[in-house]
Scaffold this motif. Structure first.
Motif, PDB file in Angstrom:
ATOM      1  N   MET A  96       0.798  -0.985  -0.090  1.00 51.25           N
ATOM      2  CA  MET A  96      -0.403   0.349   0.070  1.00 51.25           C
ATOM      3  C   MET A  96       0.546   1.242  -0.213  1.00 51.25           C
ATOM      4  O   MET A  96       1.804   1.048   0.731  1.00 51.25           O
ATOM      5  N   TRP A  97       0.677   2.418  -1.077  1.00 49.96           N
ATOM      6  CA  TRP A  97       1.139   3.804  -0.909  1.00 49.96           C
ATOM      7  C   TRP A  97       0.777   4.365   0.650  1.00 49.96           C
ATOM      8  O   TRP A  97      -0.636   4.429   0.594  1.00 49.96           O
ATOM      9  N   ALA A  98       1.831   5.374   1.031  1.00 46.28           N
ATOM     10  CA  ALA A  98       0.939   5.766   2.227  1.00 46.28           C
ATOM     11  C   ALA A  98       1.242   7.605   1.796  1.00 46.28           C
ATOM     12  O   ALA A  98       2.767   7.814   2.142  1.00 46.28           O
ATOM     13  N   ALA A  99       0.411   8.795   1.698  1.00 42.64           N
ATOM     14  CA  ALA A  99       1.378   9.606   2.396  1.00 42.64           C
ATOM     15  C   ALA A  99       1.836  10.116   3.527  1.00 42.64           C
ATOM     16  O   ALA A  99       1.367   9.612   4.505  1.00 42.64           O
ATOM     17  N   GLY A 100       2.770  11.034   3.503  1.00 38.69           N
ATOM     18  CA  GLY A 100       3.313  11.565   4.411  1.00 38.69           C
ATOM     19  C   GLY A 100       2.720  11.926   5.673  1.00 38.69           C
ATOM     20  O   GLY A 100       3.692  12.659   6.299  1.00 38.69           O
ATOM     21  N   HIS A 101       0.934  12.693   5.144  1.00 39.31           N
ATOM     22  CA  HIS A 101       0.737  13.895   6.463  1.00 39.31           C
ATOM     23  C   HIS A 101      -0.505  12.832   6.731  1.00 39.31           C
ATOM     24  O   HIS A 101      -1.437  13.554   6.671  1.00 39.31           O
ATOM     25  N   ASP A 102      -1.402  11.755   5.946  1.00 39.75           N
ATOM     26  CA  ASP A 102      -2.229  11.507   6.401  1.00 39.75           C
ATOM     27  C   ASP A 102      -2.469   9.912   8.027  1.00 39.75           C
ATOM     28  O   ASP A 102      -1.314   9.845   8.089  1.00 39.75           O
ATOM     29  N   LEU A 103      -3.540   9.561   8.082  1.00 37.18           N
ATOM     30  CA  LEU A 103      -3.752   9.188   9.105  1.00 37.18           C
ATOM     31  C   LEU A 103      -3.874   7.989   8.985  1.00 37.18           C
ATOM     32  O   LEU A 103      -5.161   7.430   8.148  1.00 37.18           O
ATOM     33  N   GLY A 136      -6.102  17.946  11.901  1.00 43.37           N
ATOM     34  CA  GLY A 136      -6.992  16.537  12.442  1.00 43.37           C
ATOM     35  C   GLY A 136      -8.731  16.236  12.449  1.00 43.37           C
ATOM     36  O   GLY A 136      -8.698  15.547  13.093  1.00 43.37           O
ATOM     37  N   ALA A 137      -8.526  17.747  12.611  1.00 47.34           N
ATOM     38  CA  ALA A 137      -9.670  17.262  13.042  1.00 47.34           C
ATOM     39  C   ALA A 137     -10.792  17.198  11.489  1.00 47.34           C
ATOM     40  O   ALA A 137     -10.546  17.522  10.771  1.00 47.34           O
ATOM     41  N   MET A 138     -12.110  17.050  12.165  1.00 43.35           N
ATOM     42  CA  MET A 138     -12.909  15.987  11.087  1.00 43.35           C
ATOM     43  C   MET A 138     -13.451  17.185  10.348  1.00 43.35           C
ATOM     44  O   MET A 138     -13.988  18.276  10.832  1.00 43.35           O
ATOM     45  N   LEU A 139     -13.779  17.164   9.270  1.00 39.00           N
ATOM     46  CA  LEU A 139     -14.345  17.871   7.844  1.00 39.00           C
ATOM     47  C   LEU A 139     -15.614  17.358   7.207  1.00 39.00           C
ATOM     48  O   LEU A 139     -15.585  15.840   7.385  1.00 39.00           O
ATOM     49  N   THR A 140     -16.388  17.890   7.041  1.00 37.53           N
ATOM     50  CA  THR A 140     -18.231  17.678   6.241  1.00 37.53           C
ATOM     51  C   THR A 140     -17.549  17.084   4.843  1.00 37.53           C
ATOM     52  O   THR A 140     -18.788  16.390   5.277  1.00 37.53           O
ATOM     53  N   LYS A 141     -17.007  17.273   4.440  1.00 37.34           N
ATOM     54  CA  LYS A 141     -16.193  16.886   3.252  1.00 37.34           C
ATOM     55  C   LYS A 141     -16.867  14.939   3.465  1.00 37.34           C
ATOM     56  O   LYS A 141     -16.238  14.442   3.930  1.00 37.34           O
ATOM     57  N   GLU A 142     -17.116  14.689   1.756  1.00 41.14           N
ATOM     58  CA  GLU A 142     -17.601  13.277   1.728  1.00 41.14           C
ATOM     59  C   GLU A 142     -16.866  12.802   0.867  1.00 41.14           C
ATOM     60  O   GLU A 142     -17.044  13.315   0.178  1.00 41.14           O
ATOM     61  N   SER A 143     -16.866  11.053   0.994  1.00 30.81           N
ATOM     62  CA  SER A 143     -16.597  10.194  -0.423  1.00 30.81           C
ATOM     63  C   SER A 143     -17.247   8.975  -0.331  1.00 30.81           C
ATOM     64  O   SER A 143     -17.176   8.954   0.946  1.00 30.81           O
ATOM     65  N   GLY A 144     -17.288   8.410  -1.600  1.00 28.26           N
ATOM     66  CA  GLY A 144     -17.829   7.669  -1.621  1.00 28.26           C
ATOM     67  C   GLY A 144     -16.863   6.423  -2.126  1.00 28.26           C
ATOM     68  O   GLY A 144     -15.812   6.476  -1.589  1.00 28.26           O
ATOM     69  N   LYS A 207     -14.415  -1.382   8.226  1.00 29.65           N
ATOM     70  CA  LYS A 207     -14.150  -1.492   9.261  1.00 29.65           C
ATOM     71  C   LYS A 207     -12.419  -0.078   9.190  1.00 29.65           C
ATOM     72  O   LYS A 207     -11.517  -0.341  10.280  1.00 29.65           O
ATOM     73  N   ALA A 208     -11.431  -0.432   8.040  1.00 30.08           N
ATOM     74  CA  ALA A 208     -10.726  -0.384   8.081  1.00 30.08           C
ATOM     75  C   ALA A 208     -11.162   1.032   6.984  1.00 30.08           C
ATOM     76  O   ALA A 208     -11.630   2.035   6.345  1.00 30.08           O
ATOM     77  N   VAL A 209     -10.104   2.569   7.974  1.00 27.21           N
ATOM     78  CA  VAL A 209     -10.402   4.022   7.972  1.00 27.21           C
ATOM     79  C   VAL A 209      -9.316   4.528   7.800  1.00 27.21           C
ATOM     80  O   VAL A 209      -8.266   4.263   8.712  1.00 27.21           O
ATOM     81  N   TRP A 210      -9.197   5.343   6.327  1.00 24.67           N
ATOM     82  CA  TRP A 210      -8.038   6.085   6.171  1.00 24.67           C
ATOM     83  C   TRP A 210      -8.492   7.962   6.437  1.00 24.67           C
ATOM     84  O   TRP A 210      -9.263   8.213   5.715  1.00 24.67           O
ATOM     85  N   SER A 211      -7.699   8.723   7.645  1.00 29.55           N
ATOM     86  CA  SER A 211      -7.842   9.796   7.217  1.00 29.55           C
ATOM     87  C   SER A 211      -7.091  10.773   6.496  1.00 29.55           C
ATOM     88  O   SER A 211      -5.842  10.265   6.423  1.00 29.55           O
TER      89      SER A 211
END
Length: 292
Positions: A96-103, A136-144, A207-211
């Motif tokens: 898997m690739w992972a960006a250096g700013h994600d969680l 790190g605060a949640m945004l209202t933006k959503e993705s499918g 069940k796997a969550v990418w922030s």
């Protein structure tokens, strides 16, 4: 001293992190991956000649954690070479690739791994995604999400063509993703998605969550294109790609179809539908940046 990985602990999972000037977030990113409840992992960091403290931070982590390997380009090679480097250096059965700013949620790898092992026809496990801001605060933006189980090849192809590109950060079968020739052009993630569409299913794992961290906030289409021409990206490097940014994208999308292992009729049907679809996608992409 390098860590010895064992199949007794489950298959090795490789995590490739191509970084460039990520000093603000990279420690949090590495902590998130090190906190995974699945331990048989390797973390491969390739630094694209960062000019901030990214290299210093990553090098310190690699000395303290045997799972982490760090390397650095002394000159900016562009984003594609950085992504390619971590893939080529990977040793795991899954990647898997992972960006250096994600969680990621602590169960991200274990949940995706369970799903991909259970579904032999799968090539990518697509995580649930959420958007967070710089703090790190949640945004209202959503993705499918993409899930292509039960679809024929044409339906699968266009599901991925019209879907978002979040699948590029899912868990993949290494032997399959390594057959994708990374070229370094605008829209390469779309080419990769459609390339993989011919090779198996994309399956969603809720069940796997990418922030995904949003911190660029580009206000116009022109600003977005500018990012491809400088800094880490250096994607639009030729004169033609600067004048006509998506010329090569169309060419390679068609090449991917024609080189696929599917029937001649299927190839022709996809190409016939692809031409108008590319135009609609291009102009709709520009439209989302227009100021209303």
């Amino acid at each position: 001293m390098s860590k010895t990985f064992s199949k007794k602990n489950g298959p090795l999972v490789s995590i490739g992190i191509p970084v460039y000037n990520e000093e603000k977030f990279v420690s949090e990113t590495l902590d998130s991956l090190l906190a995974q409840d699945y331990n048989n992992i390797e973390i491969i960091i390739s630094d694209n000649a960062s000019t901030d403290r990214t290299g210093e931070i990553c090098e310190a982590y690699s000395k303290n954690f045997s799972q982490i390997r760090y390397s650095r380009f002394e000159i900016n090679k562009g984003q594609a070479e950085n992504f390619k480097k971590v893939l080529v250096d990977s040793k795991g059965e899954f990647f898997m690739w992972a960006a250096g700013h994600d969680l990621w949620s602590p169960n991200f790898i274990s949940a995706c791994l369970k799903k991909i092992k259970k579904n032999r026809a799968s090539v990518v496990i697509v995580p649930a995604s959420e958007w967070i801001d710089e703090n790190g605060a949640m945004l209202t933006k959503e993705s499918g999400f993409n899930d292509t189980r039960g679809m024929d090849i044409i339906a699968r192809y266009f599901t991925l063509f019209w879907g978002n590109m979040h699948s590029a950060y899912g868990l993949m079968r290494t032997e399959i993703i390594k057959t994708w020739p990374i070229r370094g052009i605008i829209g390469e993630d779309l080419i990769m998605m459609t390339f993989l569409a011919f090779r198996g299913d994309f399956i969603h794992e809720a069940k796997a969550v990418w922030s995904r961290r949003e911190f660029r906030f580009e206000k116009s289409y022109a600003e977005r294109l500018q990012r491809y021409k400088k800094g880490e990206q250096i994607v639009a490097s030729t004169q033609m790609s600067k004048l006509i940014p998506f010329t090569l994208l169309a060419y390679y999308l068609i090449c991917t179809v024609l080189k696929s292992d599917t029937s001649f009729l299927t190839k022709m049907l996809i190409c016939f539908l692809l031409f108008p679809s590319m135009m609609v996608r291009y102009f709709s992409g520009k439209a989302q940046y227009q100021v209303i």
